[in-house]
Design an enzyme around this catalytic site. Structure first.
Site: not given
Length: 304
Positions: A212-213, A216
């Site tokens: 997920h990170e 980003h």
């Protein structure tokens, strides 16, 4: 992310000095009241430091449009991300090298579409692991972010993954590619070592916090960005989502007429067992961002 966890986050976060080009970062208060309140909360994907607000999202999308108009390089079919893992420990606490390698394998499986969704064409190559014994950095990676990130290797194209211990309410956080030009030293991703594959945080133990990170870090926004209002996350094939997903529901639909929420998308907030996919549009966005921001020439020669 449990609703109780949201309440504790609101009560136990304060704002520290904003960095040039970045939103103000959130850091957990270490006072007794917040420590006691957080202890009973379930772990979840709490508010991420550096998460952009609507104004920052608008600026990011405007900058992307500007860079598109100046683009001199077409996106590549395959991206190989050189990756350095920086493990911070406190005595016996901290990630082992085998867990780091398992995390890289999980990244390649997720971005390769092996859990579901599309093969994004993004791969990760582990170039090295550093190990640092520092109890203060281990328990306060955001508080000690600048000294911690002095370990950084490479340029805009190199993923620096810092593995320490965050609170129960924040499992990880990332900088965005749009901010590299102003704060290159802070570029990178921080995750809690207990979220690596086989970790001890129940429901968040498959390595998908890093997936997920790093989304980003490659330019993706949350699927629930801007709620039901356009432009959402600015990716055409992710349905609008009014609220982040909690737990692992069978289905949910928070935006009337927008289609079912993308509860299995890696850029939502579901538990790891519920996450399985990126979309074709997200893959295209990551390749576009790589060409415009992460390739060294693009990061250093384009203005805007």
């Amino acid at each position: 992310m449990a609703r109780r966890a949201i309440a504790v986050v609101s009560a136990c976060l304060f704002t520290v000095g904003a960095l040039p080009g970045l939103p103000a970062a959130a850091a957990a208060v270490s006072g007794r009241g917040c420590t006691a309140g957080a202890r009973g909360a379930l772990p979840g994907r709490g508010s991420e430091p550096y998460a952009p607000g609507p104004a920052q999202v608008a600026e990011m999308l405007a900058d992307l449009a500007l860079r598109r108009s100046r683009a001199r390089r077409a996106p590549t079919a395959t991206i190989t991300v050189p990756t350095w893992a920086h493990v911070v420990t406190e005595g016996a606490l901290g990630a082992q090298d085998d867990a780091v390698r398992a995390q890289i394998a999980a990244l390649n499986s997720a971005y390769g579409g092996r859990y579901g969704g599309v093969d994004t064409g993004v791969r990760f190559r582990l170039d090295g692991i550093t190990r640092t014994e520092n109890p203060a950095w281990f328990r306060g990676p955001l508080t000690y972010e600048r000294p911690l990130k002095q370990m950084r290797r490479g340029g805009p194209e190199t993923l620096n993954l810092y593995i320490a211990q965050l609170g129960q309410l924040v499992l990880g956080y990332s900088t965005y590619p749009h901010w590299y030009r102003n704060e290159p030293q802070l570029d990178g991703v921080v995750v809690d070592w207990r979220t690596l594959p086989g970790g001890s945080l129940r429901n968040f133990d498959r390595g998908f916090t890093a997936v997920h990170e790093i989304g980003h870090w490659l330019g993706l926004l949350h699927t629930f960005e801007n709620g039901c209002e356009p432009p959402g996350d600015a990716v055409d094939d992710t349905p609008p989502e009014g609220q982040p997903t909690e737990g692992c529901p069978a289905a949910k639909d928070t935006c009337k007429g927008g289609g079912s929420d993308p509860i299995h998308n890696f850029m939502d907030y579901a538990q790891d067992r519920c996450m399985s996919e990126f979309t074709t549009g997200q893959a295209g966005r990551m390749h576009e961002i790589w060409a415009l921001y992460r390739i060294r020439e693009a990061a250093t020669t384009l203005n805007g």
